[in-house]
Design a protein around this motif. Structure first.
Motif, PDB file in Angstrom:
ATOM      1  N   THR A   8     -26.677-117.361 -84.983  1.00  0.00           N
ATOM      2  CA  THR A   8     -26.576-116.724 -83.669  1.00  0.00           C
ATOM      3  C   THR A   8     -27.722-117.161 -82.758  1.00  0.00           C
ATOM      4  N   MET A   9     -28.880-117.416 -83.341  1.00  0.00           N
ATOM      5  CA  MET A   9     -30.038-117.864 -82.562  1.00  0.00           C
ATOM      6  C   MET A   9     -29.903-119.331 -82.133  1.00  0.00           C
ATOM      7  N   GLY A  10     -28.919-120.038 -82.674  1.00  0.00           N
ATOM      8  CA  GLY A  10     -28.715-121.437 -82.290  1.00  0.00           C
ATOM      9  C   GLY A  10     -29.427-122.426 -83.196  1.00  0.00           C
ATOM     10  N   PHE A  11     -29.704-122.046 -84.424  1.00  0.00           N
ATOM     11  CA  PHE A  11     -30.447-122.914 -85.337  1.00  0.00           C
ATOM     12  C   PHE A  11     -29.614-124.030 -85.955  1.00  0.00           C
ATOM     13  N   ARG A  12     -28.312-123.803 -86.154  1.00  0.00           N
ATOM     14  CA  ARG A  12     -27.506-124.775 -86.908  1.00  0.00           C
ATOM     15  C   ARG A  12     -27.530-126.143 -86.231  1.00  0.00           C
ATOM     16  N   ASP A  13     -27.872-127.148 -87.019  1.00  0.00           N
ATOM     17  CA  ASP A  13     -27.865-128.568 -86.669  1.00  0.00           C
ATOM     18  C   ASP A  13     -28.957-128.977 -85.675  1.00  0.00           C
ATOM     19  N   ARG A  14     -29.248-128.167 -84.672  1.00  0.00           N
ATOM     20  CA  ARG A  14     -30.274-128.545 -83.692  1.00  0.00           C
ATOM     21  C   ARG A  14     -31.680-128.231 -84.171  1.00  0.00           C
ATOM     22  N   VAL A  15     -31.827-127.143 -84.933  1.00  0.00           N
ATOM     23  CA  VAL A  15     -33.146-126.695 -85.362  1.00  0.00           C
ATOM     24  C   VAL A  15     -33.317-126.905 -86.868  1.00  0.00           C
ATOM     25  N   TYR A  16     -32.268-126.626 -87.632  1.00  0.00           N
ATOM     26  CA  TYR A  16     -32.279-126.790 -89.088  1.00  0.00           C
ATOM     27  C   TYR A  16     -30.925-127.284 -89.574  1.00  0.00           C
ATOM     28  N   ALA A  17     -30.959-128.011 -90.664  1.00  0.00           N
ATOM     29  CA  ALA A  17     -29.737-128.274 -91.429  1.00  0.00           C
ATOM     30  C   ALA A  17     -29.634-127.088 -92.386  1.00  0.00           C
ATOM     31  N   ILE A  18     -28.642-126.231 -92.177  1.00  0.00           N
ATOM     32  CA  ILE A  18     -28.522-125.003 -92.963  1.00  0.00           C
ATOM     33  C   ILE A  18     -27.612-125.255 -94.155  1.00  0.00           C
ATOM     34  N   VAL A  19     -28.137-124.946 -95.328  1.00  0.00           N
ATOM     35  CA  VAL A  19     -27.387-125.135 -96.568  1.00  0.00           C
ATOM     36  C   VAL A  19     -27.430-123.844 -97.369  1.00  0.00           C
ATOM     37  N   SER A  20     -26.464-123.681 -98.269  1.00  0.00           N
ATOM     38  CA  SER A  20     -26.442-122.472 -99.090  1.00  0.00           C
ATOM     39  C   SER A  20     -26.970-122.713-100.502  1.00  0.00           C
ATOM     40  N   GLN A  21     -27.314-123.960-100.806  1.00  0.00           N
ATOM     41  CA  GLN A  21     -27.889-124.296-102.114  1.00  0.00           C
ATOM     42  C   GLN A  21     -29.050-125.255-101.898  1.00  0.00           C
ATOM     43  N   PRO A  22     -30.180-125.022-102.561  1.00  0.00           N
ATOM     44  CA  PRO A  22     -31.274-125.988-102.425  1.00  0.00           C
ATOM     45  C   PRO A  22     -30.861-127.330-103.034  1.00  0.00           C
ATOM     46  N   GLN A  23     -31.254-128.435-102.367  1.00  0.00           N
ATOM     47  CA  GLN A  23     -30.905-129.751-102.900  1.00  0.00           C
ATOM     48  C   GLN A  23     -31.716-130.076-104.154  1.00  0.00           C
ATOM     49  N   LEU A  24     -32.989-129.771-104.101  1.00  0.00           N
ATOM     50  CA  LEU A  24     -33.880-130.055-105.224  1.00  0.00           C
ATOM     51  C   LEU A  24     -34.798-128.867-105.434  1.00  0.00           C
ATOM     52  N   GLU A  25     -35.049-128.567-106.674  1.00  0.00           N
ATOM     53  CA  GLU A  25     -36.028-127.529-106.968  1.00  0.00           C
ATOM     54  C   GLU A  25     -37.417-128.141-106.886  1.00  0.00           C
ATOM     55  N   SER A  26     -38.347-127.436-106.290  1.00  0.00           N
ATOM     56  CA  SER A  26     -39.717-127.914-106.220  1.00  0.00           C
ATOM     57  C   SER A  26     -40.326-127.883-107.608  1.00  0.00           C
ATOM     58  N   LYS A  27     -40.993-128.980-107.957  1.00  0.00           N
ATOM     59  CA  LYS A  27     -41.671-129.027-109.249  1.00  0.00           C
ATOM     60  C   LYS A  27     -43.046-128.367-109.160  1.00  0.00           C
ATOM     61  N   SER A  28     -43.500-128.119-107.932  1.00  0.00           N
ATOM     62  CA  SER A  28     -44.775-127.441-107.728  1.00  0.00           C
ATOM     63  C   SER A  28     -44.523-125.940-107.649  1.00  0.00           C
ATOM     64  N   PRO A  29     -45.458-125.157-108.192  1.00  0.00           N
ATOM     65  CA  PRO A  29     -45.268-123.699-108.123  1.00  0.00           C
ATOM     66  C   PRO A  29     -45.417-123.201-106.684  1.00  0.00           C
ATOM     67  N   LEU A  30     -44.663-122.176-106.372  1.00  0.00           N
ATOM     68  CA  LEU A  30     -44.779-121.523-105.063  1.00  0.00           C
ATOM     69  C   LEU A  30     -45.956-120.556-105.137  1.00  0.00           C
ATOM     70  N   ASP A  31     -46.912-120.767-104.276  1.00  0.00           N
ATOM     71  CA  ASP A  31     -48.087-119.900-104.236  1.00  0.00           C
ATOM     72  C   ASP A  31     -47.960-118.936-103.072  1.00  0.00           C
TER      73      ASP A  31
END
Length: 165
Positions: free
Chosen positions: A95-118
């Motif tokens: 609704t804010m207008g993020f799709r495609d212009r601001v972010y590529a919105i996906v429902s699944q992460p493409q890759l899991e980060s191998k680094s821990p989230l701090d």
């Protein structure tokens, strides 16, 4: 709702920022700090924002997410990815207008980060900083489309008037 948190991971310049809980204006200083640390990294190459565990996101935080994209996109050569699995959060972001212009919105992460989230420490916000961040975030949202311009015009005018007095 649980208190909002900002988590971040970095693996050779590929960043993940994860927002959890109720994401409010009080986290904007923390988000801003993460953003500048990321784009100032000489090996910065990408950022993925994960909101799969966010229970709510206020408009100021949405404006800060738009700022993340605005600063990261030129360095990346493409818009960042935003991962959202909750229909209500995805609808709000779209609704804010993020799709495609601001972010590529996906429902699944493409890759899991191998680094821990701090977890990033919540930085204090004084009244003046809060006002500036709220104003900046809403001006960014207003720049995205006419709907946002109409939605946030009065709020921005009110904040600007308060700052002058």
């Amino acid at each position: 709702m649980s208190t909002g948190r900002v988590l971040m991971a970095n693996q050779a310049g590929a960043y993940v920022i994860k927002l959890t809980g109720d994401v409010r204006m009080t986290l904007c200083t923390t988000l801003d700090s993460c953003l500048y640390r990321m784009v100032d990294d000489p090996v910065f190459q990408s950022v993925t924002v994960d909101v799969t565990e966010a229970e709510g996101i206020d408009s100021t935080s949405l404006g800060m997410l738009a700022k993340v994209s605005r600063l990261a996109t030129p360095a990346m050569g493409r818009v960042p990815t935003l991962v959202s699995t909750r229909a209500d959060i995805t609808r709000l972001i779209e609704t804010m207008g993020f799709r495609d212009r601001v972010y590529a919105i996906v429902s699944q992460p493409q890759l899991e980060s191998k680094s821990p989230l701090d977890e990033q420490p919540a930085l204090p916000v004084n009244e003046g900083d809060a006002r500036e961040r709220v104003l900046e975030a809403h001006k960014i949202l207003m720049s995205l489309n006419d709907h946002n311009r109409q939605t946030f015009r009065e709020l921005v005018e009110c904040i600007e008037n308060q700052a002058q007095h």
